[in-house]
Design an enzyme around this catalytic site. Structure first.
Site, PDB file in Angstrom:
ATOM      1  N   LYS A  39     -65.588 -27.077 -77.267  1.00  0.00           N
ATOM      2  CA  LYS A  39     -65.805 -28.111 -76.616  1.00  0.00           C
ATOM      3  C   LYS A  39     -64.559 -28.834 -76.145  1.00  0.00           C
ATOM      4  CE  LYS A  39     -66.992 -30.651 -80.799  1.00  0.00           C
ATOM      5  NZ  LYS A  39     -68.071 -30.955 -81.670  1.00  0.00           N
ATOM      6  N   ARG A 133     -77.283 -38.970 -85.379  1.00  0.00           N
ATOM      7  CA  ARG A 133     -76.492 -39.035 -84.385  1.00  0.00           C
ATOM      8  C   ARG A 133     -77.109 -38.227 -83.330  1.00  0.00           C
ATOM      9  NH1 ARG A 133     -70.451 -36.161 -83.869  1.00  0.00           N
ATOM     10  NH2 ARG A 133     -71.898 -34.327 -84.264  1.00  0.00           N
ATOM     11  N   TYR A 249     -40.698 -51.852 -70.787  1.00  0.00           N
ATOM     12  CA  TYR A 249     -41.708 -52.824 -70.414  1.00  0.00           C
ATOM     13  C   TYR A 249     -41.650 -53.810 -71.862  1.00  0.00           C
ATOM     14  CZ  TYR A 249     -43.978 -50.503 -66.473  1.00  0.00           C
ATOM     15  OH  TYR A 249     -44.008 -49.979 -65.196  1.00  0.00           O
ATOM     16  N   MET A 297     -46.639 -45.186 -68.926  1.00  0.00           N
ATOM     17  CA  MET A 297     -47.710 -44.440 -68.591  1.00  0.00           C
ATOM     18  C   MET A 297     -47.209 -42.832 -68.354  1.00  0.00           C
ATOM     19  SD  MET A 297     -50.055 -44.267 -65.015  1.00  0.00           S
ATOM     20  CE  MET A 297     -50.628 -45.846 -65.305  1.00  0.00           C
TER      21      MET A 297
HETATM   22  C1  LIG Z   1     -67.578 -30.442 -82.977  1.00  0.00           C
HETATM   23  C2  LIG Z   1     -68.507 -29.751 -83.748  1.00  0.00           C
HETATM   24  C3  LIG Z   1     -68.200 -28.794 -84.828  1.00  0.00           C
HETATM   25  C4  LIG Z   1     -66.841 -28.629 -85.066  1.00  0.00           C
HETATM   26  O1  LIG Z   1     -66.328 -29.512 -86.090  1.00  0.00           O
HETATM   27  P1  LIG Z   1     -64.851 -29.443 -86.678  1.00  0.00           P
HETATM   28  O2  LIG Z   1     -64.757 -30.752 -87.491  1.00  0.00           O
HETATM   29  O3  LIG Z   1     -63.959 -29.714 -85.431  1.00  0.00           O
HETATM   30  O4  LIG Z   1     -64.454 -28.251 -87.384  1.00  0.00           O
HETATM   31  C5  LIG Z   1     -69.432 -28.273 -85.342  1.00  0.00           C
HETATM   32  N1  LIG Z   1     -70.438 -28.448 -85.209  1.00  0.00           N
HETATM   33  C6  LIG Z   1     -70.734 -29.290 -84.311  1.00  0.00           C
HETATM   34  C7  LIG Z   1     -72.415 -29.671 -84.196  1.00  0.00           C
HETATM   35  C8  LIG Z   1     -69.909 -30.342 -83.640  1.00  0.00           C
HETATM   36  O5  LIG Z   1     -70.420 -31.010 -82.664  1.00  0.00           O
END
Ligand SMILES: *Cc1c(COP(=O)(O)O)cnc(C)c1O
Length: 348
Positions: A39, A133, A249, A297
């Site tokens: 992701k 969550r 800055y 930036m």
């Molecule tokens: C992002 C995610 C992972 C991977 O987790 P890491 O801590 O990056 O290894 C695994 N399972 C779910 C559901 C996730 O959202």
């Protein structure tokens, strides 16, 4: 066609280390297979660079969060290997899953209903065992709607796998208790840190993300995991500072002696956030060049007195050993990776 000149930021992906990290995590997963969380554009590394390497290493399950990430993924992996963690939130998502053949994770009764009203093919199911969550609450696991799902992988997610806390064992037990209530082919619980908790957490399939890309969330992983992302930035300008000269800055830095300074093409828009000010240093060969003043930036200024042979156009290494960098700047290892900006030339 006019080709643009080379970029002044590059991110080298160490493919051998990426493949080695996946193999190490797969090995540590014991009898379970390791998948890969890809992701957020493979945690900022770039799907186009990471996924072919992971497939070559043997990975056959890839997790994205959004449906918008599927198009990129389909360039590099068959639909049958792609799973969308957020699941369907509208009928259009379900239709897109049907058309592409990508599998959703079902996270709620609402999502189960949407899925069954649409194509209703194989899916994964996330049950919540305490992170509160995303995922089906334990009380809803026995719902008849869930019984109608064709569950490929039954999943849950650990909230605190990077810590030594009784919550890990509580979640693992609850997962084992709930699993028989749903028909499924495989079980999956562990993220990167969860793999390090041992074989009891691996089940059939693990889902490492961070550690594939060089993150070390638990000390047990330190010996196995190697750095994957190597950012570099070009020097734009060199200048001499006299005592009393300010830099950047807000004039937060004042030279107290004659110094040589380099302005570098790297700023907070590239993910080099302002928390690095006063704490960070770039590297030229072995020489450490401390940051002077604020991060802008598009630029930072470093003290290059220690690198007498530095020239405009030279490349500086941005130290990105993730556990060390996180300790130094206060960001998490996840943030360090996923904020790396779009102006880097990513290459394998
Ligand atoms: C992002 C995610 C992972 C991977 O987790 P890491 O801590 O990056 O290894 C695994 N399972 C779910 C559901 C996730 O959202």
């Amino acid at each position: 066609m006019i080709h643009p000149p080379p970029r002044s930021l590059r991110l080298r992906l160490d493919g051998e280390s990426l493949a080695g990290n996946w193999r190490a995590l797969d090995r540590m997963s014991g009898d379970a297979q390791a998948g890969a969380a890809v992701k957020a554009d493979a945690y900022g590394i770039g799907v186009a660079n990471a996924v072919p390497v992971l497939r070559e290493a043997g990975c056959r399950t890839f997790y994205v969060a959004h449906w918008s990430e599927v198009g990129d993924m389909l360039q590099h992996a068959p639909a049958s290997e792609i799973v969308v963690l957020h699941g369907p939130t509208c009928p259009e998502d379900v239709e897109y899953a049907r058309l592409t053949g990508v599998r959703p994770v079902i996270n709620s009764l609402h999502q189960a209903g949407l899925w069954l009203d649409g194509s209703g093919g194989p899916c994964d199911l996330m049950i919540d065992t305490g992170i509160n969550r995303l995922g089906l609450p334990p009380a809803e696991v026995g719902d008849p709607l869930i019984g109608r799902l064709q569950v490929e992988t039954l999943m849950s997610h650990l909230a605190s796998a990077d810590e030594d806390t009784p919550q890990n064992e509580r979640q693992r037990r609850l997962f084992e208790e709930l699993a028989p209530l749903v028909q499924h082919r495989r079980r999956s619980l562990a993220n990167s840190a969860g793999i390090a908790l041992g074989p009891a957490y691996a089940f059939d399939l693990t889902r490492p993300g961070l550690s594939l890309y060089g993150g070390v969330p638990r000390p047990e992983l330190a010996a196995e995991i190697r750095q994957v992302a190597h950012p570099q930035a070009a020097v734009l300008q060199l200048r001499d500072l006299s005592p009393g000269d300010h830099v950047g800055y807000g004039a937060t830095f004042t030279a107290d002696r004659p110094m040589r300074a380099a302005t570098v093409s790297l700023g907070y828009a590239d993910g080099f956030l302002r928390c690095w000010a006063g704490r960070g240093a770039l590297r030229f060969g072995e020489a450490l060049l401390p940051l002077l003043g604020r991060v802008s930036m598009d630029m930072v200024v470093v003290d290059c007195t220690a690198a007498a042979d530095l020239r405009e156009g030279d490349w500086l290494d941005v130290p990105y050993h993730l556990p060390q960098a996180a300790e130094r700047c206060g960001l998490s290892q996840y943030e360090l990776l996923t904020t790396l900006g779009r102006r880097f030339q990513r290459s394998g």
